[in-house]
Design a protein around this motif. Structure first.
Motif, PDB file in Angstrom:
ATOM      1  N   CYS A 264       0.804  -1.225   0.000  1.00  0.00           N
ATOM      2  CA  CYS A 264       0.000   0.000   0.000  1.00  0.00           C
ATOM      3  C   CYS A 264       0.837   1.276   0.000  1.00  0.00           C
ATOM      4  O   CYS A 264       0.320   2.352  -0.272  1.00  0.00           O
ATOM      5  N   LYS A 289      -2.268   1.897   5.833  1.00  0.00           N
ATOM      6  CA  LYS A 289      -1.566   0.735   6.414  1.00  0.00           C
ATOM      7  C   LYS A 289      -1.844   0.637   7.912  1.00  0.00           C
ATOM      8  O   LYS A 289      -2.174  -0.440   8.428  1.00  0.00           O
ATOM      9  N   HIS A 292      -5.352  -0.446   8.626  1.00  0.00           N
ATOM     10  CA  HIS A 292      -5.553  -1.842   8.264  1.00  0.00           C
ATOM     11  C   HIS A 292      -4.957  -2.760   9.329  1.00  0.00           C
ATOM     12  O   HIS A 292      -5.576  -3.739   9.752  1.00  0.00           O
ATOM     13  N   LYS A 293      -3.767  -2.402   9.791  1.00  0.00           N
ATOM     14  CA  LYS A 293      -3.053  -3.285  10.718  1.00  0.00           C
ATOM     15  C   LYS A 293      -3.654  -3.292  12.121  1.00  0.00           C
ATOM     16  O   LYS A 293      -3.547  -4.287  12.833  1.00  0.00           O
ATOM     17  N   ASP A 296      -9.001  -2.010  11.007  1.00  0.00           N
ATOM     18  CA  ASP A 296      -9.962  -2.617  10.070  1.00  0.00           C
ATOM     19  C   ASP A 296      -9.937  -4.147  10.096  1.00  0.00           C
ATOM     20  O   ASP A 296     -10.981  -4.799  10.064  1.00  0.00           O
ATOM     21  N   PHE A 297      -8.744  -4.717  10.122  1.00  0.00           N
ATOM     22  CA  PHE A 297      -8.617  -6.178  10.145  1.00  0.00           C
ATOM     23  C   PHE A 297      -9.310  -6.735  11.400  1.00  0.00           C
ATOM     24  O   PHE A 297     -10.013  -7.743  11.343  1.00  0.00           O
TER      25      PHE A 297
END
Ligand code: SF4
Ligand code: SF4
Length: 340
Positions: A264, A289, A292-293, A296-297
């Motif tokens: 990304c 990033k 996401h890390k 969101d995940f």
């Protein structure tokens, strides 16, 4: 239950194991460091215990062994496609607990993210057995304890390296070998690090708002990040790839489709046909990033993606610290929710 082996007996074990498996571990790669005549620790095939680098963190993660940097998905001609043959020998990979947890997150993306299973990932992943290397000290940039990744229990074997000997716990019978000399039965359970020098506080996912995404913090990364993508390629949990169609004939009727790692942070990653880019600024990529890390995940899979291995801090040429970014973000989220 475990076994105790001298280093000589363990090398005998590796020799017997290598009849059935290719064995990979962190090793010193001479002359491959980022400056001339410097070394780097990365993953490579081993035959003996002495080749394993036990005292340093590997600069690259073990994912490249079963998720290749570049892989041909199929060859195509006018009216035919053909998937390359695959007859790999099974693999044994020595990993630390954080990376073993990281592999689970990769598995989540490739194998458990909706109905479709990634065929190419699965066929390699099915061949892998993991030997977990006990890790009780960690390294300067690790924050695995904060991420809950300091412990792992889904190993096929676990090992403690001692002075002149090893303690081994073999869980998967496929890693047993016969007629091993000098084997002593012992009680052995691997231990885990309890505290890192670096600690992070992860923002409460329920308190992350649209304002968090629009915060000024991300502008700093636009001026500092050079979009080299090292943080992506070194990360055990980054799984993104791009596609390349490569022509193998002058008339472009024969060729191959490859998938190649990307990330990304890399220029062009979020570009669309027509030229629109979703995340043009490097700070926007850092934001993506980070979220996401650690946000969101988690919302999708009930666990954070980052395992706190600290490699992204180790490899960044601009000294951008992901752990510091998480802590800054946590302060912002706390402030924003206090002002509501
Ligand atoms: S984001 Fe950084 S610390 Fe987290 S798993 Fe990836 S490389 Fe390791
Ligand atoms: S390693 Fe550092 S400079 Fe390179 S893309 Fe990642 S954050 Fe940016």
């Amino acid at each position: 239950m475990g076994i105790h082996l001298s280093n000589i007996a363990f090398n005998d074990y590796l020799e017997k194991l290598s009849e059935k498996y290719r064995i990979f571990a962190p090793i010193v790669k001479e002359g491959k460091g980022k400056f001339a005549e410097t070394n780097v620790v990365g993953y490579g095939e081993i035959k003996t215990l002495e080749e394993i680098e036990i005292d340093k963190k590997s600069y690259f993660s073990p994912k490249e062994i079963f998720y290749p940097i570049r892989e041909t998905l199929f060859y195509f001609t006018d009216n035919k496609i053909e998937v390359p043959k695959f007859e790999e020998k099974p693999l044994v990979i020595f990993v630390r607990p954080c990376d073993l947890n990281g592999v689970r997150k990769l598995d989540t993306i490739f194998l458990r993210n909706g109905e479709a299973v990634d065929f190419y990932y699965k066929r390699r992943r099915d061949l892998v057995k993991f030997v977990m290397m006990e890790c009780t000290e960690g390294f300067d940039t690790c924050f695995c304890v904060s991420m809950g990744s300091n412990e792992a229990h889904d190993y096929d074997a676990a090992i403690r390296f001692e002075d002149g000997s090893v303690s081994l716990k073999i869980v998967d019978d496929a890693l047993m070998v016969e007629n091993l000399d000098g084997q002593e039965n012992i009680d052995f359970e691997p231990e885990f690090i309890k505290e890192n020098k670096v600690k992070v506080n992860i923002p409460d996912v329920d308190k992350v708002t649209k304002e968090t995404f629009n915060n000024e913090i991300w502008k700093e990364y636009t001026s500092r990040c050079i979009a080299c993508g090292r943080c992506n390629t070194s990360c055990i949990t980054c799984s993104c790839f791009t596609m390349q169609d490569v022509s193998l004939s002058d008339d472009n009727r024969i060729g191959e489709r490859r998938r190649v790692w990307t990330g990304c942070h890399v220029n062009g990653f979020s570009d669309m046909a027509g030229g629109h880019s979703f995340r043009d600024k490097n700070g926007e990529r850092m934001r993506f990033k980070t979220m996401h890390k650690i946000n969101d995940f988690y919302k999708r899979f009930d666990e954070h993606m980052c395992v706190g291995c600290g490699r992204c801090d180790d490899v960044c040429p601009e000294y951008i610290s992901f752990s510091k970014c998480i802590n800054k973000l946590n302060e912002i989220v706390k402030e924003d929710s206090a002002n509501e």
